[in-house]
Design a protein around this motif. Structure first.
Motif, PDB file in Angstrom:
ATOM      1  N   LYS A 126       0.652  -1.135   0.042  1.00  0.00           N
ATOM      2  CA  LYS A 126       0.095   0.073   0.301  1.00  0.00           C
ATOM      3  C   LYS A 126       1.060   1.123  -0.195  1.00  0.00           C
ATOM      4  N   THR A 164      -3.185   5.487   4.520  1.00  0.00           N
ATOM      5  CA  THR A 164      -3.122   4.842   3.154  1.00  0.00           C
ATOM      6  C   THR A 164      -3.903   5.613   2.067  1.00  0.00           C
ATOM      7  N   CYS A 221      -4.864   2.616   9.694  1.00  0.00           N
ATOM      8  CA  CYS A 221      -3.684   2.171   9.967  1.00  0.00           C
ATOM      9  C   CYS A 221      -3.709   1.845  11.608  1.00  0.00           C
ATOM     10  N   TYR A 279       1.605   4.741   1.548  1.00  0.00           N
ATOM     11  CA  TYR A 279       1.529   5.403   2.671  1.00  0.00           C
ATOM     12  C   TYR A 279       1.931   7.140   2.543  1.00  0.00           C
ATOM     13  N   GLU A 301       5.844   2.883  -0.347  1.00  0.00           N
ATOM     14  CA  GLU A 301       5.155   1.492  -0.532  1.00  0.00           C
ATOM     15  C   GLU A 301       5.591   0.830   0.327  1.00  0.00           C
ATOM     16  N   CYS A 327       1.804  -0.922   8.126  1.00  0.00           N
ATOM     17  CA  CYS A 327       2.075   0.433   8.612  1.00  0.00           C
ATOM     18  C   CYS A 327       3.340   0.403   9.381  1.00  0.00           C
TER      19      CYS A 327
END
Length: 68
Positions: A2, A20, A62, A4, A37, A41
């Motif tokens: 993901k 995200t 997160c 961030y 990425e 988290c």
């Protein structure tokens, strides 16, 4: 993986929240810094703390990194 981001605007408790790009609050963040990425988290928080020592995960996207 993901993407961030950290919110450049601090919260009332002085935290800078990490989100995200899939977070429901993401589009409402006016000023943010791309962190990269990551698979979760935790490394995103480490990266955010390089800029803002008081970084914290968003409770919504997160939650595993949300501490306050």
């Amino acid at each position: 993986m993901k993407k961030y981001y950290v919110n450049n605007t601090e919260q009332s408790n002085k935290d800078h929240e990490v989100h995200t790009d899939e977070c429901q609050y993401f589009k409402s963040i006016v000023s943010k810094k791309y962190l990269g990425e990551f698979s979760d988290c935790k490394p995103a928080i480490v990266e955010a703390k390089k800029t803002y020592s008081k970084s914290n995960g968003c409770k919504t996207c997160c939650n595993a990194c949300h501490t306050s």
